[in-house]
Design a protein around this motif. Structure first.
Motif, short mmCIF file in Angstrom:
data_model
loop_
_atom_site.label_atom_id
_atom_site.label_comp_id
_atom_site.label_asym_id
_atom_site.label_seq_id
_atom_site.Cartn_x
_atom_site.Cartn_y
_atom_site.Cartn_z
N ALA A 138 0.74 -1.38 -0.32
CA ALA A 138 0.10 -0.30 -0.60
C ALA A 138 0.88 1.32 -0.16
CB ALA A 138 -1.17 -0.22 1.05
N ALA A 139 1.54 1.29 1.09
CA ALA A 139 2.72 2.49 0.57
C ALA A 139 3.32 2.72 -0.65
CB ALA A 139 3.67 2.18 2.13
N THR A 140 4.42 1.69 -0.99
CA THR A 140 4.92 1.48 -2.34
C THR A 140 4.07 2.39 -3.60
OG1 THR A 140 6.16 0.05 -1.57
CG2 THR A 140 6.09 0.67 -4.05
N LYS A 141 2.42 1.87 -3.70
CA LYS A 141 1.42 1.97 -3.94
C LYS A 141 1.38 3.31 -4.14
CE LYS A 141 -1.49 -0.91 -5.21
NZ LYS A 141 -3.16 -2.15 -5.22
N ALA A 142 0.93 3.65 -3.40
CA ALA A 142 0.52 5.42 -3.09
C ALA A 142 1.45 5.94 -3.98
CB ALA A 142 0.14 5.11 -1.62
N SER A 143 3.19 6.11 -2.95
CA SER A 143 4.48 6.91 -3.19
C SER A 143 4.53 6.79 -5.19
CB SER A 143 5.27 6.05 -2.80
OG SER A 143 5.67 5.25 -2.72
N LEU A 144 4.31 6.13 -5.84
CA LEU A 144 4.52 5.52 -7.27
C LEU A 144 3.35 6.36 -8.12
CD1 LEU A 144 6.04 2.39 -7.14
CD2 LEU A 144 7.15 4.71 -6.85
N THR A 145 2.32 6.26 -6.92
CA THR A 145 0.65 6.97 -8.15
C THR A 145 0.73 8.56 -7.48
OG1 THR A 145 -0.72 5.06 -7.15
CG2 THR A 145 -1.83 6.89 -7.89
N GLY A 146 1.21 8.78 -6.42
CA GLY A 146 1.80 10.46 -6.32
C GLY A 146 2.78 10.49 -7.59
N GLU A 147 3.66 9.70 -7.69
CA GLU A 147 5.23 10.69 -8.86
C GLU A 147 4.37 10.99 -10.12
OE1 GLU A 147 9.53 9.27 -9.07
OE2 GLU A 147 8.30 7.99 -7.70
N ALA A 148 3.86 9.60 -10.55
CA ALA A 148 2.63 9.09 -11.87
C ALA A 148 2.34 10.45 -12.13
CB ALA A 148 2.16 8.08 -11.92
N ARG A 149 1.45 10.72 -11.15
CA ARG A 149 0.21 11.56 -11.08
C ARG A 149 1.25 13.45 -11.53
NH1 ARG A 149 -5.09 11.53 -7.56
NH2 ARG A 149 -6.20 13.54 -9.44
N PHE A 150 2.05 12.91 -10.75
CA PHE A 150 3.60 14.44 -10.98
C PHE A 150 3.12 14.54 -11.89
CE2 PHE A 150 7.28 15.97 -11.37
CZ PHE A 150 7.30 17.62 -11.37
N LEU A 151 3.89 13.44 -12.96
CA LEU A 151 4.28 13.59 -14.21
C LEU A 151 3.69 13.85 -14.46
CD1 LEU A 151 6.51 10.21 -13.69
CD2 LEU A 151 7.39 12.34 -14.45
N ARG A 152 1.85 13.06 -14.91
CA ARG A 152 0.90 13.13 -15.85
C ARG A 152 0.92 15.40 -15.48
NH1 ARG A 152 -4.23 9.64 -15.05
NH2 ARG A 152 -4.20 11.77 -13.15
N ALA A 153 0.80 15.80 -14.78
CA ALA A 153 0.80 16.78 -14.45
C ALA A 153 1.62 17.37 -15.43
CB ALA A 153 0.23 17.43 -13.00
N PHE A 154 3.14 17.02 -15.03
CA PHE A 154 4.17 18.15 -15.42
C PHE A 154 4.08 18.05 -17.63
CE2 PHE A 154 8.61 17.38 -17.61
CZ PHE A 154 9.25 18.71 -16.95
N PHE A 155 3.64 17.33 -17.74
CA PHE A 155 4.11 16.49 -19.11
C PHE A 155 1.93 17.41 -19.84
CE2 PHE A 155 5.60 12.61 -18.20
CZ PHE A 155 6.93 12.19 -18.12
N ALA A 203 3.37 11.09 -2.77
CA ALA A 203 4.44 11.61 -3.00
C ALA A 203 5.59 11.06 -1.99
CB ALA A 203 4.92 12.43 -4.44
N GLY A 204 5.61 11.06 -1.20
CA GLY A 204 6.20 10.78 0.32
C GLY A 204 7.26 12.10 0.11
N GLU A 205 8.41 12.68 0.85
CA GLU A 205 8.94 13.88 1.51
C GLU A 205 10.83 13.06 0.66
OE1 GLU A 205 8.83 15.95 4.47
OE2 GLU A 205 6.42 16.29 4.57
N GLN A 206 10.60 12.41 0.37
CA GLN A 206 11.94 11.21 0.10
C GLN A 206 11.95 11.52 -0.97
OE1 GLN A 206 14.01 11.37 3.18
NE2 GLN A 206 12.41 11.67 4.37
N TYR A 207 13.49 11.76 -1.02
CA TYR A 207 14.29 11.34 -2.69
C TYR A 207 13.95 10.00 -2.74
CZ TYR A 207 13.91 15.59 -3.90
OH TYR A 207 13.39 16.73 -4.10
N THR A 208 13.58 8.65 -3.84
CA THR A 208 13.96 7.64 -3.32
C THR A 208 14.92 7.28 -4.28
OG1 THR A 208 12.87 7.32 -5.67
CG2 THR A 208 11.61 7.37 -3.10
N ALA A 209 15.64 7.92 -5.23
CA ALA A 209 16.99 7.44 -5.50
C ALA A 209 18.50 7.45 -5.58
CB ALA A 209 16.86 8.12 -7.29
N ALA A 210 18.69 7.24 -4.05
CA ALA A 210 19.56 7.01 -3.54
C ALA A 210 20.42 8.46 -3.49
CB ALA A 210 20.40 6.13 -4.11
N GLY A 211 20.37 8.93 -2.80
CA GLY A 211 20.97 10.62 -2.92
C GLY A 211 20.63 11.51 -4.10
N ASN A 212 20.38 11.20 -5.12
CA ASN A 212 19.99 11.87 -5.89
C ASN A 212 18.63 12.97 -5.77
OD1 ASN A 212 22.80 11.97 -7.31
ND2 ASN A 212 21.81 9.41 -8.07
#
Length: 463
Positions: A138-155, A203-212
Protein backbone atom coordinates in the motif's frame (compact mmCIF):
# COMPACT_ATOMS: atom_id res chain seq x y z
CA UNK A 1 -2.90 12.02 -32.85
CA UNK A 2 0.04 9.90 -31.70
CA UNK A 3 -1.86 7.89 -29.10
CA UNK A 4 -3.23 5.42 -31.64
CA UNK A 5 0.28 4.04 -32.16
CA UNK A 6 1.55 4.30 -28.62
CA UNK A 7 1.36 0.68 -27.51
CA UNK A 8 3.46 -0.38 -30.45
CA UNK A 9 5.80 2.56 -30.09
CA UNK A 10 6.43 1.95 -26.43
CA UNK A 11 7.33 -1.69 -27.07
CA UNK A 12 9.96 -0.53 -29.54
CA UNK A 13 11.11 2.31 -27.28
CA UNK A 14 11.51 0.01 -24.29
CA UNK A 15 13.64 -2.36 -26.32
CA UNK A 16 15.81 0.50 -27.53
CA UNK A 17 16.25 1.90 -24.04
CA UNK A 18 17.25 -1.43 -22.53
CA UNK A 19 19.55 -2.22 -25.45
CA UNK A 20 21.18 1.19 -25.41
CA UNK A 21 22.47 0.82 -21.87
CA UNK A 22 23.44 -2.83 -21.66
CA UNK A 23 27.05 -1.98 -22.40
CA UNK A 24 27.37 0.68 -19.70
CA UNK A 25 26.51 1.07 -16.04
CA UNK A 26 22.84 0.97 -15.18
CA UNK A 27 20.92 4.13 -15.99
CA UNK A 28 18.81 3.85 -12.85
CA UNK A 29 19.04 2.54 -9.32
CA UNK A 30 16.64 -0.32 -10.06
CA UNK A 31 16.50 -2.30 -13.31
CA UNK A 32 14.25 -1.16 -16.12
CA UNK A 33 11.25 -3.43 -16.72
CA UNK A 34 12.07 -6.48 -18.77
CA UNK A 35 8.76 -6.19 -20.60
CA UNK A 36 6.65 -3.28 -21.79
CA UNK A 37 5.03 -1.12 -19.12
CA UNK A 38 1.55 -2.32 -20.00
CA UNK A 39 2.43 -5.90 -19.04
CA UNK A 40 1.07 -7.18 -15.73
CA UNK A 41 4.51 -8.43 -14.70
CA UNK A 42 5.81 -4.87 -14.72
CA UNK A 43 3.76 -4.21 -11.56
CA UNK A 44 4.06 -7.61 -9.92
CA UNK A 45 5.85 -6.33 -6.80
CA UNK A 46 7.35 -3.19 -5.27
CA UNK A 47 10.67 -3.44 -7.08
CA UNK A 48 9.16 -4.00 -10.51
CA UNK A 49 6.57 -1.27 -10.02
CA UNK A 50 9.30 1.12 -8.96
CA UNK A 51 11.36 0.15 -11.99
CA UNK A 52 8.40 0.74 -14.29
CA UNK A 53 7.92 4.28 -13.02
CA UNK A 54 11.63 4.90 -13.44
CA UNK A 55 11.27 3.70 -17.00
CA UNK A 56 9.02 6.70 -17.72
CA UNK A 57 11.87 9.00 -16.76
CA UNK A 58 14.19 7.04 -19.04
CA UNK A 59 11.71 7.58 -21.87
CA UNK A 60 12.11 11.36 -21.63
CA UNK A 61 15.36 10.85 -23.53
CA UNK A 62 14.55 7.96 -25.89
CA UNK A 63 16.90 8.88 -28.74
CA UNK A 64 19.79 11.19 -29.48
CA UNK A 65 18.13 13.94 -31.46
CA UNK A 66 18.29 17.71 -31.32
CA UNK A 67 14.47 17.74 -31.61
CA UNK A 68 13.90 15.66 -28.50
CA UNK A 69 11.86 17.55 -25.92
CA UNK A 70 14.12 17.07 -22.89
CA UNK A 71 17.46 16.86 -24.69
CA UNK A 72 17.65 20.53 -25.57
CA UNK A 73 14.74 20.63 -28.00
CA UNK A 74 12.27 22.64 -25.95
CA UNK A 75 14.96 24.81 -24.33
CA UNK A 76 16.63 25.61 -27.64
CA UNK A 77 13.71 25.98 -29.99
CA UNK A 78 11.51 27.91 -27.56
CA UNK A 79 14.48 30.14 -26.72
CA UNK A 80 14.55 31.00 -30.42
CA UNK A 81 10.78 31.41 -30.51
CA UNK A 82 11.09 33.93 -27.71
CA UNK A 83 13.77 36.62 -27.70
CA UNK A 84 16.57 35.05 -25.66
CA UNK A 85 18.51 32.95 -28.17
CA UNK A 86 19.75 32.99 -31.74
CA UNK A 87 21.46 30.21 -33.67
CA UNK A 88 24.38 29.71 -36.03
CA UNK A 89 23.52 27.17 -38.73
CA UNK A 90 21.46 26.74 -41.87
CA UNK A 91 18.73 24.75 -40.15
CA UNK A 92 15.37 25.65 -41.72
CA UNK A 93 13.34 24.40 -38.74
CA UNK A 94 15.34 26.56 -36.30
CA UNK A 95 14.92 29.52 -38.62
CA UNK A 96 11.14 29.05 -38.62
CA UNK A 97 11.16 29.16 -34.82
CA UNK A 98 13.36 32.26 -34.77
CA UNK A 99 11.04 33.95 -37.28
CA UNK A 100 7.85 32.74 -35.51
CA UNK A 101 6.87 31.37 -38.90
CA UNK A 102 6.01 27.77 -38.10
CA UNK A 103 3.87 25.47 -40.16
CA UNK A 104 2.05 22.31 -39.18
CA UNK A 105 4.83 20.31 -40.87
CA UNK A 106 7.53 21.43 -38.43
CA UNK A 107 9.60 18.44 -37.43
CA UNK A 108 10.40 19.85 -34.00
CA UNK A 109 6.76 20.67 -33.20
CA UNK A 110 5.73 17.16 -34.22
CA UNK A 111 8.49 15.68 -32.07
CA UNK A 112 7.43 17.68 -29.00
CA UNK A 113 3.79 16.66 -29.38
CA UNK A 114 4.60 12.99 -29.96
CA UNK A 115 7.03 12.86 -27.03
CA UNK A 116 4.54 14.32 -24.58
CA UNK A 117 1.68 12.05 -25.64
CA UNK A 118 3.90 8.97 -25.60
CA UNK A 119 4.93 9.86 -22.05
CA UNK A 120 1.32 10.50 -21.07
CA UNK A 121 0.33 7.07 -22.34
CA UNK A 122 2.98 5.40 -20.22
CA UNK A 123 1.99 7.45 -17.20
CA UNK A 124 -1.70 6.62 -17.53
CA UNK A 125 -0.86 2.92 -17.85
CA UNK A 126 1.21 3.14 -14.68
CA UNK A 127 -1.57 4.84 -12.71
CA UNK A 128 -4.09 2.20 -13.77
CA UNK A 129 -1.79 -0.77 -13.16
CA UNK A 130 -0.80 0.50 -9.74
CA UNK A 131 -4.42 0.66 -8.63
CA UNK A 132 -5.01 -2.98 -9.53
CA UNK A 133 -1.58 -4.36 -8.59
CA UNK A 134 -1.99 -7.04 -5.92
CA UNK A 135 1.68 -7.61 -5.17
CA UNK A 136 2.56 -3.97 -4.49
CA UNK A 137 2.40 -2.79 -0.90
CA UNK A 138 0.00 0.00 0.00
CA UNK A 139 2.78 2.43 0.86
CA UNK A 140 4.62 1.85 -2.41
CA UNK A 141 1.39 2.01 -4.38
CA UNK A 142 0.55 5.40 -2.86
CA UNK A 143 3.99 6.94 -3.38
CA UNK A 144 4.37 5.70 -6.96
CA UNK A 145 0.85 6.82 -7.86
CA UNK A 146 1.68 10.26 -6.50
CA UNK A 147 4.87 10.32 -8.53
CA UNK A 148 2.99 9.27 -11.68
CA UNK A 149 0.39 11.98 -11.12
CA UNK A 150 3.19 14.54 -10.85
CA UNK A 151 4.56 13.34 -14.17
CA UNK A 152 1.15 13.51 -15.82
CA UNK A 153 0.72 17.09 -14.62
CA UNK A 154 4.22 17.95 -15.81
CA UNK A 155 3.55 16.66 -19.32
CA UNK A 156 0.16 18.36 -19.54
CA UNK A 157 1.80 21.61 -18.37
CA UNK A 158 3.89 21.79 -21.54
CA UNK A 159 1.05 20.68 -23.80
CA UNK A 160 -1.43 23.30 -22.58
CA UNK A 161 1.20 26.05 -22.67
CA UNK A 162 2.34 25.08 -26.14
CA UNK A 163 -0.95 24.45 -27.89
CA UNK A 164 -3.77 25.76 -25.66
CA UNK A 165 -6.75 23.41 -25.92
CA UNK A 166 -5.37 19.87 -26.26
CA UNK A 167 -6.68 16.30 -26.06
CA UNK A 168 -6.57 15.20 -22.41
CA UNK A 169 -6.28 11.41 -22.13
CA UNK A 170 -6.64 10.22 -18.53
CA UNK A 171 -6.75 6.51 -19.30
CA UNK A 172 -4.74 4.07 -21.38
CA UNK A 173 -7.35 2.90 -23.91
CA UNK A 174 -5.55 4.11 -27.01
CA UNK A 175 -8.47 3.14 -29.27
CA UNK A 176 -10.56 5.78 -27.50
CA UNK A 177 -7.70 8.21 -26.97
CA UNK A 178 -6.75 8.35 -30.63
CA UNK A 179 -10.00 10.16 -31.49
CA UNK A 180 -10.19 12.52 -28.53
CA UNK A 181 -11.14 16.11 -29.37
CA UNK A 182 -9.35 19.06 -27.84
CA UNK A 183 -10.20 19.78 -24.20
CA UNK A 184 -10.56 23.46 -23.22
CA UNK A 185 -7.37 24.79 -21.65
CA UNK A 186 -9.06 25.74 -18.38
CA UNK A 187 -10.05 22.11 -17.83
CA UNK A 188 -6.52 20.95 -18.57
CA UNK A 189 -5.21 23.43 -16.01
CA UNK A 190 -7.77 22.15 -13.49
CA UNK A 191 -6.50 18.59 -14.06
CA UNK A 192 -2.89 19.73 -13.60
CA UNK A 193 -3.75 21.28 -10.25
CA UNK A 194 -5.81 18.24 -9.21
CA UNK A 195 -2.95 15.86 -10.02
CA UNK A 196 -0.34 17.98 -8.26
CA UNK A 197 -2.49 18.39 -5.17
CA UNK A 198 -2.90 14.62 -5.01
CA UNK A 199 0.82 14.10 -5.63
CA UNK A 200 1.62 16.35 -2.66
CA UNK A 201 -0.28 13.98 -0.40
CA UNK A 202 0.87 10.71 -1.93
CA UNK A 203 4.41 11.02 -3.27
CA UNK A 204 6.21 11.29 0.08
CA UNK A 205 8.95 13.68 1.13
CA UNK A 206 11.96 11.47 0.50
CA UNK A 207 13.88 11.07 -2.73
CA UNK A 208 13.93 7.44 -3.79
CA UNK A 209 17.05 7.50 -5.95
CA UNK A 210 19.94 7.07 -3.50
CA UNK A 211 21.06 10.61 -2.84
CA UNK A 212 20.01 12.02 -6.21
CA UNK A 213 17.04 14.29 -6.82
CA UNK A 214 15.99 12.57 -10.03
CA UNK A 215 12.62 11.25 -8.86
CA UNK A 216 9.66 13.50 -8.06
CA UNK A 217 8.49 13.75 -4.46
CA UNK A 218 6.10 15.95 -2.44
CA UNK A 219 8.35 18.95 -2.84
CA UNK A 220 8.61 18.61 -6.61
CA UNK A 221 4.81 18.48 -6.73
CA UNK A 222 4.62 21.57 -4.51
CA UNK A 223 7.12 23.48 -6.64
CA UNK A 224 5.29 22.72 -9.88
CA UNK A 225 1.99 23.54 -8.19
CA UNK A 226 3.40 26.95 -7.20
CA UNK A 227 4.26 27.54 -10.86
CA UNK A 228 0.84 26.38 -12.06
CA UNK A 229 -0.94 28.65 -9.57
CA UNK A 230 1.20 31.59 -10.69
CA UNK A 231 0.34 30.93 -14.33
CA UNK A 232 -3.35 30.79 -13.38
CA UNK A 233 -3.03 34.09 -11.50
CA UNK A 234 -3.96 32.51 -8.20
CA UNK A 235 -1.50 34.75 -6.38
CA UNK A 236 -2.24 33.72 -2.80
CA UNK A 237 -1.97 30.02 -3.66
CA UNK A 238 1.24 30.56 -5.62
CA UNK A 239 2.74 32.35 -2.63
CA UNK A 240 1.58 29.61 -0.27
CA UNK A 241 3.05 26.76 -2.31
CA UNK A 242 6.36 28.52 -3.03
CA UNK A 243 6.64 29.39 0.66
CA UNK A 244 6.16 25.73 1.58
CA UNK A 245 9.16 24.77 -0.57
CA UNK A 246 11.35 27.63 0.62
CA UNK A 247 10.41 27.21 4.29
CA UNK A 248 11.06 23.45 4.19
CA UNK A 249 14.79 24.31 4.47
CA UNK A 250 15.56 21.24 2.37
CA UNK A 251 16.97 23.40 -0.41
CA UNK A 252 19.26 26.43 -0.50
CA UNK A 253 20.47 28.84 -3.14
CA UNK A 254 23.76 27.34 -4.27
CA UNK A 255 26.84 29.10 -5.61
CA UNK A 256 26.32 30.03 -9.26
CA UNK A 257 28.91 27.55 -10.52
CA UNK A 258 27.27 24.71 -8.58
CA UNK A 259 23.60 25.27 -9.48
CA UNK A 260 23.46 22.82 -12.39
CA UNK A 261 25.58 20.05 -10.92
CA UNK A 262 23.92 16.76 -10.03
CA UNK A 263 24.86 17.58 -6.42
CA UNK A 264 23.21 21.02 -6.50
CA UNK A 265 21.74 22.12 -3.18
CA UNK A 266 19.22 24.13 -5.16
CA UNK A 267 17.81 21.27 -7.22
CA UNK A 268 14.25 20.21 -6.41
CA UNK A 269 14.02 17.87 -9.41
CA UNK A 270 16.49 16.96 -12.14
CA UNK A 271 16.35 14.46 -14.98
CA UNK A 272 19.28 12.06 -14.96
CA UNK A 273 21.61 11.67 -17.94
CA UNK A 274 21.59 8.53 -20.10
CA UNK A 275 24.06 5.86 -19.07
CA UNK A 276 27.15 7.09 -17.26
CA UNK A 277 27.35 10.41 -19.11
CA UNK A 278 28.55 13.16 -16.76
CA UNK A 279 27.23 15.76 -19.21
CA UNK A 280 23.63 16.50 -20.15
CA UNK A 281 22.29 15.79 -23.60
CA UNK A 282 20.79 19.29 -23.54
CA UNK A 283 24.33 20.71 -23.36
CA UNK A 284 25.46 18.30 -26.08
CA UNK A 285 22.82 19.57 -28.49
CA UNK A 286 22.58 23.22 -27.40
CA UNK A 287 26.29 23.96 -27.16
CA UNK A 288 27.80 21.43 -29.53
CA UNK A 289 31.31 22.75 -29.00
CA UNK A 290 32.75 25.80 -27.30
CA UNK A 291 34.34 27.26 -30.44
CA UNK A 292 31.19 27.42 -32.53
CA UNK A 293 28.14 26.78 -30.29
CA UNK A 294 24.79 26.09 -31.92
CA UNK A 295 22.81 28.57 -29.80
CA UNK A 296 23.95 32.02 -28.69
CA UNK A 297 22.47 34.64 -26.42
CA UNK A 298 20.40 37.23 -28.25
CA UNK A 299 21.14 40.93 -28.03
CA UNK A 300 17.96 41.29 -25.97
CA UNK A 301 19.21 38.83 -23.38
CA UNK A 302 22.67 40.38 -23.30
CA UNK A 303 21.12 43.82 -22.72
CA UNK A 304 18.97 42.48 -19.86
CA UNK A 305 22.06 41.77 -17.72
CA UNK A 306 23.07 44.66 -15.49
CA UNK A 307 26.75 45.69 -15.18
CA UNK A 308 28.49 43.44 -12.67
CA UNK A 309 25.98 40.59 -12.91
CA UNK A 310 27.95 37.48 -11.94
CA UNK A 311 25.59 35.32 -13.96
CA UNK A 312 27.31 36.60 -17.09
CA UNK A 313 30.72 35.28 -16.04
CA UNK A 314 29.32 32.08 -14.49
CA UNK A 315 26.51 31.12 -16.86
CA UNK A 316 27.71 32.36 -20.25
CA UNK A 317 30.91 32.21 -22.27
CA UNK A 318 32.09 34.55 -24.98
CA UNK A 319 33.00 33.14 -28.37
CA UNK A 320 34.52 34.87 -31.38
CA UNK A 321 33.99 32.96 -34.60
CA UNK A 322 32.75 35.24 -37.33
CA UNK A 323 30.98 37.38 -34.75
CA UNK A 324 31.54 38.00 -31.06
CA UNK A 325 28.70 36.68 -28.93
CA UNK A 326 27.88 35.06 -25.64
CA UNK A 327 26.22 31.70 -25.29
CA UNK A 328 24.53 29.79 -22.52
CA UNK A 329 27.07 27.93 -20.40
CA UNK A 330 25.03 26.94 -17.36
CA UNK A 331 26.06 23.33 -17.84
CA UNK A 332 29.82 23.16 -18.13
CA UNK A 333 30.38 20.27 -20.52
CA UNK A 334 28.81 19.13 -23.78
CA UNK A 335 31.00 16.03 -23.94
CA UNK A 336 33.38 14.16 -21.68
CA UNK A 337 34.01 15.93 -18.42
CA UNK A 338 34.58 14.64 -14.92
CA UNK A 339 31.92 16.64 -13.03
CA UNK A 340 28.47 15.13 -12.95
CA UNK A 341 25.68 17.42 -14.19
CA UNK A 342 21.96 16.85 -14.71
CA UNK A 343 19.09 18.51 -16.56
CA UNK A 344 17.42 20.96 -14.18
CA UNK A 345 13.64 20.64 -14.05
CA UNK A 346 12.72 22.52 -10.86
CA UNK A 347 14.98 24.62 -8.64
CA UNK A 348 14.78 26.94 -5.67
CA UNK A 349 15.75 30.10 -7.57
CA UNK A 350 12.49 29.89 -9.52
CA UNK A 351 10.52 29.46 -6.29
CA UNK A 352 11.88 32.75 -4.93
CA UNK A 353 10.85 34.48 -8.14
CA UNK A 354 7.41 32.85 -8.10
CA UNK A 355 6.85 34.05 -4.55
CA UNK A 356 8.23 37.51 -5.35
CA UNK A 357 5.78 37.95 -8.20
CA UNK A 358 2.84 36.50 -6.27
CA UNK A 359 3.55 38.83 -3.36
CA UNK A 360 4.01 41.85 -5.60
CA UNK A 361 0.70 41.11 -7.33
CA UNK A 362 -0.93 41.18 -3.89
CA UNK A 363 0.84 44.48 -3.11
CA UNK A 364 3.05 42.86 -0.45
CA UNK A 365 5.95 44.89 -1.73
CA UNK A 366 8.42 44.64 1.16
CA UNK A 367 8.17 40.85 1.22
CA UNK A 368 8.43 40.69 -2.57
CA UNK A 369 11.54 42.88 -2.51
CA UNK A 370 13.17 40.52 0.00
CA UNK A 371 12.63 37.59 -2.36
CA UNK A 372 14.01 39.46 -5.37
CA UNK A 373 17.02 40.54 -3.32
CA UNK A 374 17.79 36.89 -2.51
CA UNK A 375 18.35 36.32 -6.23
CA UNK A 376 20.10 39.64 -6.86
CA UNK A 377 22.45 39.14 -3.91
CA UNK A 378 23.71 35.86 -5.32
CA UNK A 379 24.23 37.56 -8.68
CA UNK A 380 26.31 40.28 -7.01
CA UNK A 381 23.83 43.04 -7.87
CA UNK A 382 22.71 46.02 -5.73
CA UNK A 383 19.72 45.19 -3.56
CA UNK A 384 16.37 46.75 -4.34
CA UNK A 385 15.86 47.30 -0.62
CA UNK A 386 18.92 49.58 -0.66
CA UNK A 387 18.54 51.33 -4.00
CA UNK A 388 14.75 51.53 -4.45
CA UNK A 389 13.08 50.86 -1.06
CA UNK A 390 9.95 52.75 -2.13
CA UNK A 391 9.64 51.17 -5.57
CA UNK A 392 6.12 51.05 -7.00
CA UNK A 393 4.25 47.83 -7.62
CA UNK A 394 4.44 48.37 -11.39
CA UNK A 395 8.18 48.93 -11.38
CA UNK A 396 8.83 46.05 -9.00
CA UNK A 397 6.98 43.72 -11.36
CA UNK A 398 9.24 44.96 -14.16
CA UNK A 399 12.28 44.15 -12.03
CA UNK A 400 10.93 40.66 -11.33
CA UNK A 401 10.23 40.10 -15.03
CA UNK A 402 13.81 41.13 -15.84
CA UNK A 403 15.19 38.87 -13.11
CA UNK A 404 13.23 35.93 -14.49
CA UNK A 405 14.82 36.54 -17.89
CA UNK A 406 18.38 36.72 -16.57
CA UNK A 407 18.00 33.97 -13.95
CA UNK A 408 16.06 31.35 -15.94
CA UNK A 409 17.35 31.90 -19.48
CA UNK A 410 17.80 28.81 -21.59
CA UNK A 411 15.91 26.59 -19.13
CA UNK A 412 12.98 24.75 -20.71
CA UNK A 413 11.44 27.79 -22.35
CA UNK A 414 10.79 29.90 -19.24
CA UNK A 415 11.20 33.14 -21.15
CA UNK A 416 8.65 32.18 -23.79
CA UNK A 417 6.16 30.99 -21.19
CA UNK A 418 6.60 34.18 -19.14
CA UNK A 419 5.97 36.45 -22.10
CA UNK A 420 2.88 34.43 -23.02
CA UNK A 421 1.30 34.30 -19.59
CA UNK A 422 1.87 37.99 -18.84
CA UNK A 423 0.29 39.12 -22.11
CA UNK A 424 3.42 40.86 -23.37
CA UNK A 425 3.88 38.94 -26.62
CA UNK A 426 2.21 41.27 -29.11
CA UNK A 427 3.69 44.48 -27.72
CA UNK A 428 7.16 42.99 -27.28
CA UNK A 429 7.54 40.85 -30.36
CA UNK A 430 5.90 43.22 -32.82
CA UNK A 431 9.01 45.34 -32.16
CA UNK A 432 11.64 42.62 -31.75
CA UNK A 433 10.38 40.13 -34.35
CA UNK A 434 9.91 41.22 -37.96
CA UNK A 435 7.43 38.42 -38.77
CA UNK A 436 5.48 38.40 -35.51
CA UNK A 437 1.73 37.80 -35.71
CA UNK A 438 -0.69 37.35 -32.79
CA UNK A 439 -1.60 33.79 -33.85
CA UNK A 440 1.97 32.68 -33.12
CA UNK A 441 1.11 32.72 -29.41
CA UNK A 442 0.22 29.04 -29.91
CA UNK A 443 2.08 26.32 -31.78
CA UNK A 444 0.43 24.55 -34.73
CA UNK A 445 -1.14 21.13 -34.28
CA UNK A 446 1.14 18.79 -36.26
CA UNK A 447 -0.24 17.98 -39.71
CA UNK A 448 0.20 14.23 -39.31
CA UNK A 449 -1.85 14.32 -36.09
CA UNK A 450 -4.64 16.18 -37.87
CA UNK A 451 -4.64 13.46 -40.52
CA UNK A 452 -4.87 10.66 -37.96
CA UNK A 453 -7.56 12.24 -35.78
CA UNK A 454 -10.48 13.89 -37.62
CA UNK A 455 -11.74 15.31 -34.31
CA UNK A 456 -8.74 17.64 -33.98
CA UNK A 457 -9.05 21.26 -35.06
CA UNK A 458 -6.12 23.46 -36.02
CA UNK A 459 -5.02 26.54 -34.11
CA UNK A 460 -5.94 29.86 -35.66
CA UNK A 461 -3.52 31.07 -38.28
CA UNK A 462 -2.26 27.60 -39.26
CA UNK A 463 -5.31 26.36 -41.20
Amino acid sequence: MQINHLLYKYTIAASLIVGAFTSCNKFVDVPLPSSQISGENAFADDQKANSSIRGIYASTAPAWSTNTMFQGGWSGYMGLYADELKFVSGDADKQSFLDNNLTSNSGAVSSFWATLYNLLYQTNVAIEKLQSAKGVTAATKASLTGEARFLRAFFFFYLVNGWGDVPMPLASDYQQNRLLPRTPADKVWAQIITDLTAAQQEAGEQYTAAGNRIRANKWAATALLARAQLYQKNWAEAEKQASAVIDSKLYSLDALNNVFLASSKEAILQFSNPGTNPYTMEAYFMIGNTTNPVYRCSSWLNQAFEPGDKRVSNWTLQVSNGDTAFYKYKTLASSGGSVKEALMILRLGEQYLIRAEARARQNKLAAAIADVDSIRSRAGLPLISDTQPNISQENLLKVINKERMTELFGELGHRWLDVKRTGQADALYSVRKSNWRPEAILLPIPFNEMQRNPNLTQNKGYE
